[in-house]
Scaffold this motif. Structure first.
Motif, PDB file in Angstrom:
ATOM      1  N   UNK A   1       0.826  -1.210   0.000  1.00 52.59           N
ATOM      2  CA  UNK A   1       0.000   0.000   0.000  1.00 52.59           C
ATOM      3  C   UNK A   1       0.859   1.258   0.000  1.00 52.59           C
ATOM      4  N   UNK A   2       1.928   1.258   0.784  1.00 52.07           N
ATOM      5  CA  UNK A   2       2.800   2.439   0.837  1.00 52.07           C
ATOM      6  C   UNK A   2       3.575   2.624  -0.463  1.00 52.07           C
ATOM      7  N   UNK A   3       3.986   1.538  -1.088  1.00 50.86           N
ATOM      8  CA  UNK A   3       4.657   1.650  -2.389  1.00 50.86           C
ATOM      9  C   UNK A   3       3.730   2.295  -3.411  1.00 50.86           C
ATOM     10  N   UNK A   4       2.475   1.888  -3.390  1.00 50.39           N
ATOM     11  CA  UNK A   4       1.489   2.465  -4.315  1.00 50.39           C
ATOM     12  C   UNK A   4       1.260   3.946  -4.000  1.00 50.39           C
ATOM     13  N   UNK A   5       1.163   4.263  -2.712  1.00 45.48           N
ATOM     14  CA  UNK A   5       0.976   5.647  -2.287  1.00 45.48           C
ATOM     15  C   UNK A   5       2.168   6.514  -2.696  1.00 45.48           C
TER      16      UNK A   5
ATOM     17  N   UNK B   1       8.129  14.408  -0.742  1.00 48.79           N
ATOM     18  CA  UNK B   1       7.278  13.657   0.176  1.00 48.79           C
ATOM     19  C   UNK B   1       7.690  12.188   0.310  1.00 48.79           C
ATOM     20  N   UNK B   2       8.373  11.679  -0.668  1.00 47.98           N
ATOM     21  CA  UNK B   2       8.702  10.242  -0.698  1.00 47.98           C
ATOM     22  C   UNK B   2       9.668   9.761   0.387  1.00 47.98           C
ATOM     23  N   UNK B   3      10.643  10.552   0.837  1.00 45.55           N
ATOM     24  CA  UNK B   3      11.591  10.020   1.825  1.00 45.55           C
ATOM     25  C   UNK B   3      10.932   9.486   3.101  1.00 45.55           C
ATOM     26  N   UNK B   4       9.911  10.153   3.570  1.00 38.47           N
ATOM     27  CA  UNK B   4       9.219   9.694   4.777  1.00 38.47           C
ATOM     28  C   UNK B   4       8.563   8.336   4.557  1.00 38.47           C
ATOM     29  N   UNK B   5       7.948   8.188   3.407  1.00 40.40           N
ATOM     30  CA  UNK B   5       7.301   6.910   3.069  1.00 40.40           C
ATOM     31  C   UNK B   5       8.365   5.827   2.913  1.00 40.40           C
TER      32      UNK B   5
ATOM     33  N   UNK C   1      11.250   5.658   4.310  1.00 39.12           N
ATOM     34  CA  UNK C   1      11.774   5.297   5.629  1.00 39.12           C
ATOM     35  C   UNK C   1      10.823   4.313   6.323  1.00 39.12           C
ATOM     36  N   UNK C   2       9.540   4.596   6.250  1.00 35.93           N
ATOM     37  CA  UNK C   2       8.544   3.713   6.847  1.00 35.93           C
ATOM     38  C   UNK C   2       8.559   2.343   6.163  1.00 35.93           C
TER      39      UNK C   2
ATOM     40  N   UNK D   1       9.913  -3.403   6.078  1.00 42.62           N
ATOM     41  CA  UNK D   1      10.686  -4.512   5.475  1.00 42.62           C
ATOM     42  C   UNK D   1      11.490  -5.251   6.562  1.00 42.62           C
ATOM     43  N   UNK D   2      11.993  -4.498   7.528  1.00 48.64           N
ATOM     44  CA  UNK D   2      12.713  -5.129   8.640  1.00 48.64           C
ATOM     45  C   UNK D   2      11.748  -5.989   9.461  1.00 48.64           C
ATOM     46  N   UNK D   3      10.542  -5.477   9.706  1.00 47.55           N
ATOM     47  CA  UNK D   3       9.527  -6.267  10.419  1.00 47.55           C
ATOM     48  C   UNK D   3       9.154  -7.506   9.611  1.00 47.55           C
ATOM     49  N   UNK D   4       9.048  -7.332   8.307  1.00 51.62           N
ATOM     50  CA  UNK D   4       8.721  -8.443   7.420  1.00 51.62           C
ATOM     51  C   UNK D   4       9.792  -9.527   7.510  1.00 51.62           C
ATOM     52  N   UNK D   5      11.050  -9.111   7.511  1.00 54.71           N
ATOM     53  CA  UNK D   5      12.155 -10.077   7.593  1.00 54.71           C
ATOM     54  C   UNK D   5      12.131 -10.818   8.926  1.00 54.71           C
ATOM     55  N   UNK D   6      11.861 -10.105  10.015  1.00 59.70           N
ATOM     56  CA  UNK D   6      11.765 -10.750  11.332  1.00 59.70           C
ATOM     57  C   UNK D   6      10.598 -11.728  11.373  1.00 59.70           C
TER      58      UNK D   6
END
Length: 161
Positions: A99-103, A111-115, A117-118, A123-128
């Motif tokens: 969803x964030x990639x699409x946004x 505006x993109x750097x904040x997105x 970063x999130x 992705x780190x949570x996904x890997x864990x």
């Protein structure tokens, strides 16, 4: 999302118990058929399909609970729920990243750097979560969950697993 498999002979089952065994067997096979490639974070639909399959299995097990030995059924249902929970932990960041990639595509360069970063944090949570899922899949395999579920199903149909 993968469609639910038809349950052969379900409509012709000779008893509620026989229908229970058929349903749990097919839904079990469905869950484990989706396990190939489920750890591939590039294809998030595999996790989704396996998670949905666990929900279908849980529903069948809950609907037909009276057809199975109580203690064994309860233990196996708990294990299926644990697997579903771990799949959910992995699925949640998948959905948010998509969803964030699409946004981000519709945002300005400022505006993109904040997105981004999130997304990196997700992705780190996904890997864990993927590591926890890998461990759960190893546990499920080593403890023979699939075979034990099929044996439970067979106990209702009167057929050997």
């Amino acid at each position: 999302m993968a469609k639910a498999r038809a349950i052969p002979g379900f409509a012709d089952a000779t008893s509620f118990k026989n229908a229970a065994g058929r349903a749990v067997a097919v839904r079990t096979e469905e869950v484990f058929a989706h396990s190939d490639g489920v750890l591939d974070t590039a294809d998030i639909e595999r996790v989704h399909d396996m998670r949905v399959a666990t929900r279908r299995l849980r529903a069948a097990m809950e609907i037909f609970a009276a057809c199975f030995p109580k203690k064994e059924h309860h233990q196996l249902l708990r294990e299926v729920k644990t697997l579903a929970d771990v799949l959910g932990e992995r699925r949640d960041p998948d959905v948010l990243v998509a969803a964030l990639d699409k946004l981000a595509d519709g945002l300005t360069a400022n505006e993109r750097p904040g997105i981004r970063h999130l997304v990196a944090e997700l992705r780190a949570q996904q890997a864990e979560a993927n590591e926890r899922l890998a461990a759960e899949l190893r546990r499920v395999a080593s403890e023979g969950l699939c075979d034990r579920l099929l044996a439970l199903a067979a106990s209702a149909t009167g057929k050997a697993a």
